[in-house]
Design a protein around this motif. Structure first.
Motif, PDB file in Angstrom:
ATOM      1  N   LEU A  61      -4.265   9.501  -6.415  1.00 53.99           N
ATOM      2  CA  LEU A  61      -3.867   8.558  -5.279  1.00 53.99           C
ATOM      3  C   LEU A  61      -5.073   8.268  -4.542  1.00 53.99           C
ATOM      4  O   LEU A  61      -4.897   6.997  -4.109  1.00 53.99           O
ATOM      5  N   GLY A  62      -6.065   8.738  -4.658  1.00 55.82           N
ATOM      6  CA  GLY A  62      -7.250   8.413  -3.881  1.00 55.82           C
ATOM      7  C   GLY A  62      -7.901   7.111  -4.217  1.00 55.82           C
ATOM      8  O   GLY A  62      -8.143   6.154  -3.525  1.00 55.82           O
ATOM      9  N   VAL A  63      -7.792   6.911  -5.675  1.00 59.73           N
ATOM     10  CA  VAL A  63      -8.118   5.614  -6.184  1.00 59.73           C
ATOM     11  C   VAL A  63      -7.487   4.440  -6.154  1.00 59.73           C
ATOM     12  O   VAL A  63      -7.813   3.502  -5.523  1.00 59.73           O
ATOM     13  N   VAL A  64      -6.153   4.723  -5.767  1.00 56.75           N
ATOM     14  CA  VAL A  64      -5.301   3.822  -5.269  1.00 56.75           C
ATOM     15  C   VAL A  64      -5.302   3.379  -4.001  1.00 56.75           C
ATOM     16  O   VAL A  64      -5.416   2.152  -3.815  1.00 56.75           O
ATOM     17  N   LEU A  65      -5.479   4.327  -3.370  1.00 55.54           N
ATOM     18  CA  LEU A  65      -5.570   4.112  -1.713  1.00 55.54           C
ATOM     19  C   LEU A  65      -7.094   3.424  -1.514  1.00 55.54           C
ATOM     20  O   LEU A  65      -7.096   2.228  -0.574  1.00 55.54           O
ATOM     21  N   ALA A  66      -8.066   3.840  -2.302  1.00 59.09           N
ATOM     22  CA  ALA A  66      -9.520   3.058  -1.971  1.00 59.09           C
ATOM     23  C   ALA A  66      -9.309   1.753  -2.522  1.00 59.09           C
ATOM     24  O   ALA A  66      -9.978   0.806  -2.094  1.00 59.09           O
ATOM     25  N   ALA A  67      -8.534   1.397  -3.453  1.00 61.40           N
ATOM     26  CA  ALA A  67      -8.553   0.057  -3.977  1.00 61.40           C
ATOM     27  C   ALA A  67      -7.641  -0.914  -3.166  1.00 61.40           C
ATOM     28  O   ALA A  67      -7.444  -2.308  -3.584  1.00 61.40           O
ATOM     29  N   SER A  68      -6.690  -0.432  -2.455  1.00 54.76           N
ATOM     30  CA  SER A  68      -5.676  -1.190  -1.705  1.00 54.76           C
ATOM     31  C   SER A  68      -6.370  -1.703  -0.398  1.00 54.76           C
ATOM     32  O   SER A  68      -6.944  -0.784   0.613  1.00 54.76           O
ATOM     33  N   GLU A  69      -6.314  -2.926  -0.292  1.00 54.83           N
ATOM     34  CA  GLU A  69      -7.027  -3.632   0.779  1.00 54.83           C
ATOM     35  C   GLU A  69      -6.154  -3.256   1.978  1.00 54.83           C
ATOM     36  O   GLU A  69      -6.725  -3.122   2.980  1.00 54.83           O
ATOM     37  N   VAL A  70      -4.914  -3.426   1.968  1.00 50.91           N
ATOM     38  CA  VAL A  70      -4.208  -3.164   3.094  1.00 50.91           C
ATOM     39  C   VAL A  70      -4.136  -1.666   3.668  1.00 50.91           C
ATOM     40  O   VAL A  70      -4.525  -1.480   4.675  1.00 50.91           O
ATOM     41  N   ALA A  71      -4.027  -0.655   2.571  1.00 50.33           N
ATOM     42  CA  ALA A  71      -4.394   0.786   3.135  1.00 50.33           C
ATOM     43  C   ALA A  71      -5.610   0.972   3.590  1.00 50.33           C
ATOM     44  O   ALA A  71      -5.875   1.829   4.872  1.00 50.33           O
ATOM     45  N   PHE A  72      -6.769   0.360   3.024  1.00 46.99           N
ATOM     46  CA  PHE A  72      -7.952   0.428   3.693  1.00 46.99           C
ATOM     47  C   PHE A  72      -8.200   0.046   4.754  1.00 46.99           C
ATOM     48  O   PHE A  72      -8.849   0.734   5.975  1.00 46.99           O
ATOM     49  N   GLN A  73      -7.555  -1.215   5.274  1.00 47.43           N
ATOM     50  CA  GLN A  73      -7.592  -1.691   6.578  1.00 47.43           C
ATOM     51  C   GLN A  73      -6.946  -0.809   7.776  1.00 47.43           C
ATOM     52  O   GLN A  73      -7.268  -0.705   8.771  1.00 47.43           O
ATOM     53  N   ILE A  74      -5.827  -0.500   7.381  1.00 46.21           N
ATOM     54  CA  ILE A  74      -4.841   0.349   8.216  1.00 46.21           C
ATOM     55  C   ILE A  74      -5.849   1.790   8.418  1.00 46.21           C
ATOM     56  O   ILE A  74      -5.642   2.200   9.822  1.00 46.21           O
ATOM     57  N   ILE A  75      -6.210   2.345   7.297  1.00 47.72           N
ATOM     58  CA  ILE A  75      -6.858   3.728   7.891  1.00 47.72           C
ATOM     59  C   ILE A  75      -8.083   3.390   8.518  1.00 47.72           C
ATOM     60  O   ILE A  75      -8.257   4.235   9.551  1.00 47.72           O
ATOM     61  N   LYS A  76      -9.038   2.243   8.345  1.00 46.20           N
ATOM     62  CA  LYS A  76     -10.099   1.929   9.120  1.00 46.20           C
ATOM     63  C   LYS A  76      -9.744   1.661  10.452  1.00 46.20           C
ATOM     64  O   LYS A  76     -10.490   2.231  11.473  1.00 46.20           O
ATOM     65  N   TRP A  77      -8.850   0.924  10.588  1.00 44.44           N
ATOM     66  CA  TRP A  77      -8.507   0.405  12.266  1.00 44.44           C
ATOM     67  C   TRP A  77      -7.923   1.749  12.945  1.00 44.44           C
ATOM     68  O   TRP A  77      -8.050   1.790  14.226  1.00 44.44           O
ATOM     69  N   VAL A  78      -7.202   2.324  12.244  1.00 43.24           N
ATOM     70  CA  VAL A  78      -6.539   3.769  13.037  1.00 43.24           C
ATOM     71  C   VAL A  78      -7.615   4.801  13.513  1.00 43.24           C
ATOM     72  O   VAL A  78      -7.732   4.936  14.474  1.00 43.24           O
ATOM     73  N   GLY A  79      -8.535   4.848  12.208  1.00 38.67           N
ATOM     74  CA  GLY A  79      -9.617   5.906  12.706  1.00 38.67           C
ATOM     75  C   GLY A  79     -10.651   5.166  13.736  1.00 38.67           C
ATOM     76  O   GLY A  79     -11.213   5.977  14.627  1.00 38.67           O
ATOM     77  N   ALA A  80     -11.001   3.935  13.627  1.00 33.45           N
ATOM     78  CA  ALA A  80     -11.729   3.663  14.748  1.00 33.45           C
ATOM     79  C   ALA A  80     -11.225   3.595  16.062  1.00 33.45           C
ATOM     80  O   ALA A  80     -11.882   3.864  16.923  1.00 33.45           O
ATOM     81  N   ALA A  81      -9.703   3.007  16.168  1.00 32.69           N
ATOM     82  CA  ALA A  81      -9.238   3.133  17.507  1.00 32.69           C
ATOM     83  C   ALA A  81      -9.506   4.902  18.117  1.00 32.69           C
ATOM     84  O   ALA A  81      -9.507   4.761  19.112  1.00 32.69           O
TER      85      ALA A  81
END
Length: 210
Positions: A61-81
């Protein structure tokens, strides 16, 4: 996984984990505000998040999430906020850093609140997900039992994480005894400012950069 591979993994993981980051800074803040014992709940939350990340890599699942631009952006912005939010709360906190462990935080018992905070900080860091997805498989022998190897990897990461956060929490508790009055407020401001800065850096983070 051979002994040599395991030793290399321990060394590489120790270098990566001991480098100051959001979870270690939060451990230091927890130690300064609530003491090392209460900070242990935050350590447990961070380790739980790491175990979930290891499990996601082991399951693919980690590879799938890491490869998904949508998932990456969601995780990034939630974490940053969330990092910016925690930093802002540190900036606004008063100088009374040592609080009883029974005092509520955000309306919840201290242990639960610190555990949830550290869990969310560790889990919503996309750099950690990308790191795990690219780093862990290099030390896994596909010809050997995978479950056993990932269990060893998880145990090593958890142990190093706890020891590192314990050092930072103890440092935070020690700083409380060194600083007095206005110095405590400045300690809060420094920690809060760095946390907000880390949130800003995370918001600007791009794949393949730093």
């Amino acid at each position: 996984m051979s002994t040599v591979t395991l030793l290399l993994f321990i060394l590489a993981s120790a270098v990566a984990i001991m480098t100051p980051g959001p979870t270690t800074l939060l451990a230091m803040s927890n130690g300064s505000r609530h003491g090392v014992r209460a900070a242990g709940w935050g350590m447990a939350g961070a380790v739980l998040a790491d175990l979930i990340l290891v499990g996601s890599v082991a399951s693919g699942l980690g590879v799938v999430l890491a490869a998904s631009e949508v998932a990456f952006q969601i995780i990034k912005w939630v974490g940053a906020a969330y990092l910016v939010y925690l930093g802002w709360k540190m900036l606004r906190s008063d100088s009374a850093l040592v609080l009883p462990t029974t005092t509520a935080v955000d309306g919840r018992p201290v242990g639960l609140a610190l555990g949830v905070r550290s869990f969310l900080v560790a889990l919503t860091n996309p750099k950690a997900l990308l790191f795990m997805s690219a780093f862990l498989p290099q030390f896994i022998d596909p010809q050997a039992p995978l479950l056993t190897q990932y269990a060893i990897v998880a145990g090593v990461l958890g142990t190093i994480n706890v020891l590192t956060m314990l050092v930072y929490a103890a440092l935070g508790a020690r700083l409380v005894r060194v600083f007095r009055g206005a110095g405590l407020r400045w300690l809060n401001r420094v920690c809060g400012g760095v946390m907000m800065g880390l949130g800003g850096m995370l918001a600007l983070y791009r794949r393949g950069v730093g």
